[in-house]
Design an enzyme around this catalytic site. Structure first.
Site, short mmCIF file in Angstrom:
data_model
loop_
_atom_site.label_atom_id
_atom_site.label_comp_id
_atom_site.label_asym_id
_atom_site.label_seq_id
_atom_site.Cartn_x
_atom_site.Cartn_y
_atom_site.Cartn_z
N LYS A 1 26.48 -3.84 15.90
CA LYS A 1 26.22 -2.45 16.35
C LYS A 1 26.70 -1.34 15.38
CE LYS A 1 27.30 -3.40 20.77
NZ LYS A 1 26.88 -4.81 20.91
N CYS B 1 0.81 -1.30 0.17
CA CYS B 1 0.08 -0.09 0.08
C CYS B 1 0.88 1.11 -0.15
CB CYS B 1 -1.06 0.12 1.17
SG CYS B 1 -0.16 -0.06 2.78
N ASN C 1 19.31 -7.39 19.20
CA ASN C 1 19.95 -8.31 18.93
C ASN C 1 19.07 -9.51 18.14
OD1 ASN C 1 21.72 -8.07 21.77
ND2 ASN C 1 19.73 -7.37 22.42
N LYS D 1 30.56 1.47 22.58
CA LYS D 1 30.28 0.10 22.49
C LYS D 1 30.96 -0.46 21.27
CE LYS D 1 25.42 0.90 23.86
NZ LYS D 1 24.01 0.69 23.32
#
Length: 631
Positions: free
Chosen positions: A504, A59, A336, A539
Site C-alpha cells: 500500500k 498507438c 491485491n 492502513k
C-alpha cells in the site's frame, strides 16, 4: 489489443512510413522480438528530451510523439487510449503552458481536421485499450490517419498514411466509419479554443451506481444439497463452511445482490485503467531508491526485485482490486497484486449456487473467470512441471485446486506441495520435490511477505546471507520457503516484483502520478489537514485481509478498527470513502484481474465498516439499466 498483421509483418521497430513533421511510424510486431534484444522493461519506454511518450510502439506513443514533435505539447499520460476522449487540455513540458483540448462525438457538426486525434472505444478490434490515430488528411468522403499497433506493414512507396477511413455527412454532422466491422470510433479530439459543437459530458444516472439486495422466492430449503462432496474443491469448501452454506446467516442462502450494466462497465474500465497506472507506478519505484525505501523491503533484496521486474516473462497472472461504489463515485481502496484470493468462489461456487436454485436475474459477472485463467496460463509457455505451493489450510487448498484445474487445462503439468515436508536438496542448491523433480516453476498461495518474514527473522539484512545457496548447512537442514522462492532460476507466480505493486506504499505514488483519476482516493505517507478534513483510514503498508485498519471521521473520532499482526509496520493515510450500506450490511466490490485485464467481479459484505477475511462472499448479478431502476 488484437492486431491485423500483414502476411509478413515488419519486425518490431521497423519504420513503416513517415507522418507529417518527419515523425516515424514504427512496427509493434512484438512476436519478432528476441528476449536478449530487449531484455528490460525500460527498453520499451519511448522518451524525447526526457519526456515520456509511451510504450514502444503503441498507438498512444505515436499520438504523443507526433504532438510533441509538431507542436511541443503532449496530453497527460493515460492508462487506455479511449481515455484521451475525456482529456480537456494539453501541456507544453518546456514551459508548463496549458492549452484547451475539446472532444467531438462521432457525428458532430465539426468535422475532423489534420492534426486531430481519432479515438476508438474499447471492444472488438481494439479490445480493452481502445485506439488512437492521428488525422493527417481530410477529404470530402474520407479521412486518412497514421497509427501504430494495427497492421505493422510498410506503407507502399509514396503513400504518406496508414489507413483511409470512410466519412459521410448526414443531418449536418460528420460520421467516420472504422474499416473493421468490430471497431467503434468514439470521435475526435482537437486542440482548439473554440468549443462549438464539442462534446458536453453528461453524468450517468447516480442511481445506477447503487447496489441492491434481493431474495429468491421460494427460498432454498434449509438443508438443501447443492454441492458435490466427492469433488475435492467443493469438499474443502464444505468443511471450511461447516456445511453447504454461503455464510453463517441462513437468510443468505436465498440472497443475491445486483448491480447495473452501467456500473459493470465503469468497474471494468476502472480496473483496466488502474492496472496500467499501477504498472507505471511500479516502474517509477524501481528506478528510485528513495521511493523503494518507503516499502520496508530488505535493501539486500532490491537488486533481485529489480531483476524480477526487468524480466519480461515474469508477469502477473492474478490480482484483485477492492472498490467502494456509491452514487457519488467508484473508488479504489487497494490492489491485491500478490496471492489474491476469492477466485474459486466468484468463478465457480456462486455460479453453481445460481444454477442450483434457479437464480435467473441478469447474468453472472464472473462467469468467464476460469476461461481467462486458462488463457493466461497458456500464454506463460511453461516448459516443465509447475509446482503449486500452499499451506495446510482449507481455503488455500480449494483455491489451489481451482487454479490447478485452469493450469492443467492449459496443458501444463503440475505437482502440489502442501507445506514444506518432503523438500530435498539437489545439486548446486537446487530444490527438489518429494519425488525428486527439480522445482523451477512455482505458483503459490503464500504471499511474498511470508517469505520476507522468514528473511527478516533468520537472515536479517546480511547481503552475504541472501546468497541463498550459502545460508544454511544443506547436509543437516532441509530447504525453506525462501530457498525455493528466491532462487535465481525459479520462476514464481506471482512474481517477486509484486511485492511493490501490492504494497500500500504505492498508493500515494499512483495518486501523485495520476492526480486527475476519478477512481483514486487522496492518499499520503503523512496525515495532512486535508485528510483530517475528509476523515481518513490508517492502513499498514503490508497489511492483509483488512488487518490493523483504523477509520476516523472528520472529527478524528475512531469509528472502526481491526486488529492483526501488522501494527508495527509503516502506515499510509487514505481519504475516508465509506462502503455503501445495503440493508444493514456494508458492501465491497472485488474486481478480478487476469493477465493484467479485468476478468470478473464479485461482492463481499459485512455488518462491520471494514471488510476482512471473515466477511461473506455472496452472489452478484448484473442486470440491464432499465431492470435495475425498476426494482
Amino acid at each position: 489489443m488484437k492486431n491485423h498483421h500483414a502476411a509478413h509483418p515488419a519486425d518490431f521497430g521497423t519504420v513503416l512510413g513517415e507522418a507529417p513533421g518527419g515523425v516515424a511510424v514504427r512496427s509493434s510486431n512484438y512476436d519478432s522480438i528476441a528476449d536478449e534484444d530487449m531484455p528490460a522493461r525500460d527498453w520499451f519506454h519511448s522518451t524525447i528530451d526526457g519526456v515520456y511518450m509511451g510504450y514502444k510502439w503503441q498507438c498512444v506513443e505515436l499520438a504523443r510523439r507526433w504532438m510533441y514533435a509538431n507542436h511541443g505539447y503532449v496530453f497527460e499520460d493515460v492508462a487506455m487510449a479511449y481515455d484521451i476522449f475525456r482529456i480537456r487540455e494539453v501541456v507544453r513540458p518546456a514551459t508548463g503552458e496549458r492549452l484547451p483540448l475539446h472532444s467531438f462525438r462521432n457525428g458532430a457538426k465539426r468535422p475532423p481536421e489534420p492534426g486531430a486525434l481519432m479515438i476508438w472505444n474499447e471492444g472488438g478490434e481494439f479490445e480493452v485499450t481502445g485506439h488512437v490515430a492521428v488525422v493527417t488528411e481530410v477529404g470530402a468522403d474520407h479521412v486518412r490517419v497514421v497509427e501504430q499497433n494495427v497492421e505493422d506493414a510498410v506503407w507502399p512507396d509514396g503513400r504518406p498514411w496508414s489507413r483511409e477511413l470512410p466519412m459521410r455527412k448526414r443531418d449536418g454532422g460528420y460520421t467516420v466509419d472504422c474499416t473493421y466491422d468490430d471497431g467503434e470510433i468514439i470521435g475526435w479530439v482537437i486542440q482548439t479554443g473554440d468549443p462549438t459543437h464539442a462534446e458536453v459530458e453528461l453524468d450517468d444516472n447516480p442511481a445506477l451506481f447503487e447496489i441492491h439486495r434481493h431474495a429468491l422466492a421460494p427460498a432454498p430449503a434449509a438443508k438443501a444439497s447443492w454441492l458435490d462432496p466427492e469433488d475435492p474443491i467443493q469438499a474443502n469448501y464444505i468443511e471450511l463452511m461447516k456445511g453447504e452454506n454461503l455464510s453463517k446467516d441462513p437468510a443468505d442462502m436465498s440472497a443475491y445482490y445486483t448491480v447495473s450494466a452501467t456500473a459493470l462497465r465503469e468497474i471494468r474500465r476502472a480496473t483496466n485503467e488502474l492496472h496500467r497506472m499501477f504498472m507505471h507506478a511500479t516502474n517509477q519505484v524501481m528506478k528510485d531508491d528513495a521511493l523503494l525505501a518507503r516499502f520496508n523491503l530488505p535493501p539486500a533484496l532490491w537488486p533481485r526485485i529489480r531483476r524480477s521486474w526487468n524480466n519480461r516473462r515474469n508477469e502477473m497472472i492474478t490480482g484483485r482490486m477492492d472498490f467502494s461504489m456509491r452514487p457519488d463515485g467508484l473508488k479504489l481502496y487497494e490492489y491485491n497484486a500478490d496471492s489474491a484470493s476469492c477466485y474459486m468462489e466468484a468463478g465457480f461456487l456462486l455460479g453453481r449456487w445460481a444454477e442450483a436454485f434457479g437464480c435467473n436475474a441478469g447474468r453472472d459477472p464472473a462467469a468467464g473467470l476460469h476461461d481467462a485463467l486458462v488463457d493466461a496460463w497458456t500464454e506463460t509457455e511453461i516448459d516443465g512441471v509447475l509446482h503449486i505451493m500452499l499451506d495446510d489450510d482449507l481455503e488455500e487448498t480449494y483455491h489451489a485446486l481451482y487454479m490447478r484445474e485452469a493450469i492443467e487445462k492449459a496443458g501444463i503439468r503440475t505437482h502440489m506441495i502442501q507445506g514444506l515436508d518432503g523438500l530435498q536438496w539437489g545439486e548446486d542448491g537446487e530444490v527438489l520435490d518429494a519425488e525428486g523433480t527439480p522445482i523451477r516453476w512455482v505458483w503459490k498461495t503464500w504471499a511474498w511477505e511470508t517469505a520476507l518474514d522468514e528473511i527478516r527473522e533468520d537472515l536479517a539484512e546480511d547481503e552475504e546471507n541472501l546468497r541463498l545457496h550459502r545460508t544454511i548447512d544443506r547436509a543437516t537442514q532441509p530447504p525453506r520457503l525462501v530457498d525455493v522462492l528466491l532462487r535465481e532460476d525459479v520462476m514464481v507466480f506471482e512474481p517477486l516484483w509484486a511485492l511493490v505493486t501490492s504494497n500500500k506504499a504505492i498508493l500515494p505514488i499512483v495518486r501523485e502520478m495520476f492526480p486527475s483519476s476519478r477512481f483514486l482516493l487522496n492518499t499520503g505517507y503523512e496525515l495532512t489537514d486535508e485528510l483530517r478534513a475528509s476523515g481518513y483510514a490508517a492502513k499498514p503498508i503490508v497489511g492483509r485481509c483488512g488487518a490493523n485498519v483504523s477509520l476516523y471521521n472528520r472529527k478524528e473520532d475512531l469509528v472502526a478498527a481491526t486488529d492483526g499482526r501488522f501494527e508495527e509496520r509503516d502506515t499510509i493515510y487514505q481519504e475516508l470513502f465509506r462502503l455503501p450500506q445495503v440493508e444493514g450490511r456494508n458492501a465491497q466490490l472485488q474486481a478480478f484481474t487476469v493477465d493484467g485485464a479485468f476478468a470478473g467481479v464479485g461482492i463481499r459484505v459485512d455488518p462491520s465498516l471494514i471488510i476482512t477475511t471473515d466477511s461473506d462472499l455472496l452472489p452478484l448479478r448484473v442486470v440491464t439499466d432499465g431492470e435495475f431502476l425498476r426494482r
